[in-house]
Design a protein around this motif. Structure first.
Motif, PDB file in Angstrom:
ATOM      1  N   LYS A 453       0.746  -1.198   0.026  1.00 35.48           N
ATOM      2  CA  LYS A 453      -0.053  -0.023   0.007  1.00 35.48           C
ATOM      3  C   LYS A 453       0.846   1.301  -0.089  1.00 35.48           C
ATOM      4  O   LYS A 453       0.693   2.139  -0.936  1.00 35.48           O
ATOM      5  N   SER A 454       1.749   1.287   1.021  1.00 37.32           N
ATOM      6  CA  SER A 454       2.485   2.438   0.927  1.00 37.32           C
ATOM      7  C   SER A 454       3.598   2.641  -0.328  1.00 37.32           C
ATOM      8  O   SER A 454       3.742   3.740  -0.929  1.00 37.32           O
ATOM      9  N   ALA A 455       4.119   1.477  -0.850  1.00 35.63           N
ATOM     10  CA  ALA A 455       4.719   1.703  -2.229  1.00 35.63           C
ATOM     11  C   ALA A 455       3.965   2.122  -3.391  1.00 35.63           C
ATOM     12  O   ALA A 455       4.376   2.834  -4.073  1.00 35.63           O
ATOM     13  N   LEU A 456       2.653   1.714  -3.383  1.00 37.96           N
ATOM     14  CA  LEU A 456       1.725   2.200  -4.419  1.00 37.96           C
ATOM     15  C   LEU A 456       1.694   3.718  -4.475  1.00 37.96           C
ATOM     16  O   LEU A 456       1.473   4.595  -5.383  1.00 37.96           O
ATOM     17  N   ASN A 457       1.623   4.192  -3.107  1.00 39.10           N
ATOM     18  CA  ASN A 457       1.482   5.637  -2.827  1.00 39.10           C
ATOM     19  C   ASN A 457       2.625   6.543  -3.103  1.00 39.10           C
ATOM     20  O   ASN A 457       2.567   7.682  -3.214  1.00 39.10           O
ATOM     21  N   ASN A 458       3.948   5.792  -3.336  1.00 44.54           N
ATOM     22  CA  ASN A 458       5.094   6.720  -3.275  1.00 44.54           C
ATOM     23  C   ASN A 458       5.655   6.414  -4.813  1.00 44.54           C
ATOM     24  O   ASN A 458       6.147   5.286  -5.021  1.00 44.54           O
ATOM     25  N   PRO A 459       5.606   7.426  -5.657  1.00 43.93           N
ATOM     26  CA  PRO A 459       6.173   7.450  -7.083  1.00 43.93           C
ATOM     27  C   PRO A 459       7.545   6.904  -7.167  1.00 43.93           C
ATOM     28  O   PRO A 459       7.879   6.458  -7.874  1.00 43.93           O
ATOM     29  N   ASN A 460       8.158   7.222  -5.935  1.00 42.52           N
ATOM     30  CA  ASN A 460       9.712   6.728  -6.067  1.00 42.52           C
ATOM     31  C   ASN A 460      10.029   5.391  -5.475  1.00 42.52           C
ATOM     32  O   ASN A 460      11.306   5.021  -5.009  1.00 42.52           O
ATOM     33  N   SER A 461       8.882   4.722  -5.324  1.00 42.78           N
ATOM     34  CA  SER A 461       9.050   3.496  -4.414  1.00 42.78           C
ATOM     35  C   SER A 461       9.774   2.265  -5.467  1.00 42.78           C
ATOM     36  O   SER A 461       9.863   2.256  -6.438  1.00 42.78           O
ATOM     37  N   ILE A 462      10.359   1.411  -4.689  1.00 39.13           N
ATOM     38  CA  ILE A 462      10.994  -0.066  -5.467  1.00 39.13           C
ATOM     39  C   ILE A 462       9.808  -0.581  -6.310  1.00 39.13           C
ATOM     40  O   ILE A 462      10.259  -0.916  -7.501  1.00 39.13           O
ATOM     41  N   LEU A 463       8.475  -0.562  -5.892  1.00 34.55           N
ATOM     42  CA  LEU A 463       7.567  -1.256  -6.668  1.00 34.55           C
ATOM     43  C   LEU A 463       7.526  -0.305  -8.091  1.00 34.55           C
ATOM     44  O   LEU A 463       7.304  -0.972  -9.219  1.00 34.55           O
ATOM     45  N   HIS A 464       7.496   0.968  -8.126  1.00 31.18           N
ATOM     46  CA  HIS A 464       7.080   1.658  -9.193  1.00 31.18           C
ATOM     47  C   HIS A 464       8.545   1.692 -10.087  1.00 31.18           C
ATOM     48  O   HIS A 464       8.436   1.578 -11.396  1.00 31.18           O
ATOM     49  N   TYR A 465       9.621   1.529  -9.447  1.00 31.37           N
ATOM     50  CA  TYR A 465      10.990   1.189 -10.274  1.00 31.37           C
ATOM     51  C   TYR A 465      10.887  -0.276 -11.042  1.00 31.37           C
ATOM     52  O   TYR A 465      11.050  -0.409 -12.175  1.00 31.37           O
ATOM     53  N   TYR A 466      10.261  -1.101 -10.474  1.00 38.64           N
ATOM     54  CA  TYR A 466      10.050  -2.651 -11.139  1.00 38.64           C
ATOM     55  C   TYR A 466       9.154  -2.341 -12.174  1.00 38.64           C
ATOM     56  O   TYR A 466       9.256  -3.062 -13.483  1.00 38.64           O
ATOM     57  N   ARG A 467       8.040  -1.719 -12.138  1.00 34.18           N
ATOM     58  CA  ARG A 467       6.966  -1.497 -13.140  1.00 34.18           C
ATOM     59  C   ARG A 467       7.683  -0.894 -14.400  1.00 34.18           C
ATOM     60  O   ARG A 467       7.659  -1.154 -15.665  1.00 34.18           O
ATOM     61  N   LYS A 468       8.661   0.217 -14.161  1.00 35.32           N
ATOM     62  CA  LYS A 468       9.279   0.788 -15.125  1.00 35.32           C
ATOM     63  C   LYS A 468      10.363  -0.119 -16.123  1.00 35.32           C
ATOM     64  O   LYS A 468      10.523  -0.141 -16.953  1.00 35.32           O
ATOM     65  N   LEU A 469      11.197  -0.876 -15.135  1.00 30.49           N
ATOM     66  CA  LEU A 469      12.283  -2.090 -15.779  1.00 30.49           C
ATOM     67  C   LEU A 469      11.278  -2.901 -16.550  1.00 30.49           C
ATOM     68  O   LEU A 469      11.577  -3.215 -17.606  1.00 30.49           O
ATOM     69  N   ILE A 470       9.962  -3.290 -16.015  1.00 30.26           N
ATOM     70  CA  ILE A 470       9.220  -4.162 -16.761  1.00 30.26           C
ATOM     71  C   ILE A 470       8.881  -3.732 -18.191  1.00 30.26           C
ATOM     72  O   ILE A 470       8.897  -4.277 -19.210  1.00 30.26           O
ATOM     73  N   HIS A 471       8.523  -2.501 -18.059  1.00 30.33           N
ATOM     74  CA  HIS A 471       7.990  -1.654 -19.265  1.00 30.33           C
ATOM     75  C   HIS A 471       9.249  -1.492 -20.398  1.00 30.33           C
ATOM     76  O   HIS A 471       9.057  -1.598 -21.458  1.00 30.33           O
ATOM     77  N   LEU A 472      10.402  -1.429 -19.680  1.00 33.43           N
ATOM     78  CA  LEU A 472      11.486  -1.226 -20.785  1.00 33.43           C
ATOM     79  C   LEU A 472      11.681  -2.453 -21.317  1.00 33.43           C
ATOM     80  O   LEU A 472      11.971  -2.503 -22.618  1.00 33.43           O
ATOM     81  N   ARG A 473      11.617  -3.428 -20.848  1.00 36.23           N
ATOM     82  CA  ARG A 473      12.025  -4.824 -21.299  1.00 36.23           C
ATOM     83  C   ARG A 473      10.978  -4.983 -22.594  1.00 36.23           C
ATOM     84  O   ARG A 473      11.070  -5.679 -23.390  1.00 36.23           O
ATOM     85  N   LYS A 474       9.667  -4.481 -22.279  1.00 34.78           N
ATOM     86  CA  LYS A 474       8.750  -4.728 -23.612  1.00 34.78           C
ATOM     87  C   LYS A 474       9.107  -3.811 -24.686  1.00 34.78           C
ATOM     88  O   LYS A 474       8.650  -3.763 -25.905  1.00 34.78           O
TER      89      LYS A 474
END
Ligand code: TEU
Length: 564
Positions: A453-474
């Motif tokens: 929950k807190s990771a979703l609310n923080n745009p600099n979180s590890i979670l958002h970073y993972y989303r970015k890496l996954i999108h780069l791969r695509k």
């Protein structure tokens, strides 16, 4: 190389027991997973690998299967599983099942039958042997400690178990065993499963005569036998047959979990020409901090060794085989605690490890909680641990070897598999939102800070970073298909490499230390763009970088030569 759907895929690995408990019985379950599918879709993963969910007495949390055709009661019903499959497919994702072929539970009907005297076809399903003048048939040590043999009073013989005594090894030299297992895999594939993760699967062919191991263990009682049982003489024949009988009939993806495999052997298993397996999860890079006496003994992490191993796999498989990219799973301590810094630089080091591994060639595996930087745990008492391997280790070390408990607990804090098996941390409510019942294992006390929950609310979180890496791969084919060159080979603290496909080059630079590192990468490039980094961009070019603690940067470059 032919391009296949799973080469661009990212896999999310669920340990069902710890993921989400929907009915309050204290165990994660299939309906709990369904509740979280939107989250996984948001993360951007393509495939969901479900740890074993079959009927099991849970000596090894489902890796001891008593019925391959039933769902474990704690996890739900076959209808729940079918709903889960449908819901995964509805969201455009795929489902991968974890298949255990090397052993069953000792409560499986075949094993129960195999103990019966007389003309009994099941006797040969397992490795039953007479005693060797009252002793075990050979000196092999189980991977989980103690002898690899157990005496059974009913059968009046010993049986082989490379893992726990409740996981007797199947005899794959018996054609009926092989056919039973092929039938079982086809049953699941006919139900619309898209991928198979094959557990400990290079152990299927044992050496003729089961000879003693020439190695010695610390107390000279039993000896490690991994080198004798891994990659046995019939193993490639078995996979070739399995491929013909099962895999080749479905548009699926297979990944084989194999300890004790070199990159050269990994290529033999995964080269499509040989028609065996699609890809491999190896252990070599994860074993770098194991001491000469095995995984419980920890030696300092050497980055140069780690780089050499991963680079060798990258080069060896490129263009023919396929690699599983991972630093975390349910058997490994959390990498952010193991080789990173899980206090001051938890976020930085978690993002750095993700960058380092996910920009390589292969299929990335994200283990639940990794995407929020979950850490190891230190329970104050052995009674709070659940893992059979950990509990065996504690008993043998304290009772048989007389070590003091505090020392043994220190080993457990570093290496116990339960480090990765604590409850998934969803939010700051009791038990981190896992469920309302008393959970089967305690939550990591840091869940107030570390949760989805807190990771979703923080745009600099590890979670958002993972989303970015996954999108780069695509988005960038170079991440999927580019070739690999190691840079700064001898640097003790920085892991840097280059991937190239046609006119595109990716430069990945990761600082594995808490100190600043100044490095220069001189590449003849026309332009460079910083694609992703775990720190604010300070405008530096890669020809002179002052890397901050655990900093990671990925540059996308256009090569000069191609513009000549
Ligand atoms: O692991 C196989 C394997 O090689 C492990 O024994 C590994 O060496 C060990 O976990 C390190 O501590 C698979 C599963 O991933 C594991 O969870 C099971 O316990 C094991 O097989 C037996 O099925």
């Amino acid at each position: 190389m032919e391009q296949l759907w799973w080469q661009t895929a990212v896999v999310y690995h669920i340990y069902p027991r710890s993921f989400r408990d929907s009915d309050g019985d204290g165990f994660g379950d299939l309906k709990g997973i369904i509740e979280k599918l939107d989250y996984l879709q948001f993360l951007g993963v393509d495939v969901i690998w479900l740890g074993p969910v079959y009927e099991s007495p849970n000596d090894d949390n489902g890796y001891d299967i008593s019925d391959y055709y039933q769902i474990m009661e704690e996890f739900g019903t076959m209808e729940d599983w079918e709903l889960l499959r449908n819901e995964i497919h509805l969201r455009g994702m795929k489902i991968m099942m974890d298949i255990v072929l090397n052993h069953t539970s000792d409560e499986h009907a075949w094993f129960v039958q195999s103990k019966q005297p007389g003309d009994n076809p099941y006797r040969d399903y397992y490795y039953w042997r007479d005693s060797n003048e009252g002793l075990e048939p050979n000196n092999w040590e189980s991977f989980f400690g103690g002898p690899a043999w157990e005496y059974d009073d009913d059968a009046k013989a010993f049986y082989l178990h490379l893992f726990s005594r409740k996981q007797p090894d199947l005899n794959w030299a018996n054609p009926s065993v092989r056919q039973e297992m092929y039938d079982m895999m086809r049953f699941w594939l006919d139900k619309g499963v898209d991928g198979l993760r094959l557990d400990a699967v290079n152990l299927l062919s044992k050496p003729d005569g089961l000879p003693n191991s020439e190695l010695t263990s610390i107390d000279k009682k039993y000896a490690p036998c991994g080198h004798l049982v891994a990659n046995g003489h019939e193993i490639h024949g078995i996979f070739h047959e399995m491929n013909r009988e099962v895999f080749s009939r479905y548009p699926i993806f297979t990944v084989a979990e194999m300890a004790g495999v070199s990159a050269e052997e990994g290529l033999l298993y995964t080269d499509p020409i040989r028609q065996e397996l699609d890809s491999i999860i190896c252990f070599e890079h994860m074993d770098v901090d194991n001491g000469p006496n095995g995984r419980w003994e920890t030696v300092p992490f050497q980055l140069t060794t780690f780089k050499r191993i991963l680079s060798n796999w990258q080069r060896t498989l490129h263009g023919s085989g396929w690699f599983g990219l991972y630093l975390n799973n349910h058997d490994q301590p959390r990498v952010v605690s193991r080789w990173g810094n899980d206090t001051e630089y938890r976020e930085e080091s978690a993002k750095m490890f993700a960058t380092c591994i996910q920009m390589m060639q292969g299929t990335p595996y994200i283990y639940q909680g990794e995407e929020i930087g979950m850490t190891n745990v230190q329970f104050d008492d052995i009674s709070k641990y659940r893992d059979v391997e950990t509990l065996n280790y504690y008993r043998i070390e304290t009772e048989e070897r007389g070590r003091n408990s505090a020392d043994v607990m220190r080993d457990i804090y570093l290496k116990s598999r339960d480090n990765a098996r604590t409850l998934m941390q969803w939010d700051e409510s009791p038990n981190a939102g896992f469920g309302i019942g008393t959970p089967w294992i305690e939550v990591n006390p840091n869940f107030n800070d570390v949760n989805v929950k807190s990771a979703l609310n923080n745009p600099n979180s590890i979670l958002h970073y993972y989303r970015k890496l996954i999108h780069l791969r695509k988005r960038y084919e170079v991440i999927v298909y580019g070739d690999y060159v190691l840079l700064l080979e001898e640097h003790p603290d920085v892991f840097a490499y280059k991937r190239t496909l046609r006119d595109e080059t990716l430069i990945v630079v990761t600082n594995f230390s808490e100190q600043e590192q100044i490095v220069e990468i001189k590449e003849p490039v026309l332009q460079q763009e910083l694609l992703v980094t775990n720190y604010p961009d300070n405008g530096e070019n890669m020809d002179r970088m002052q890397l901050r603690p655990f900093e990671a940067r990925v540059y996308l470059c256009k090569q000069k030569e191609t513009f000549k």
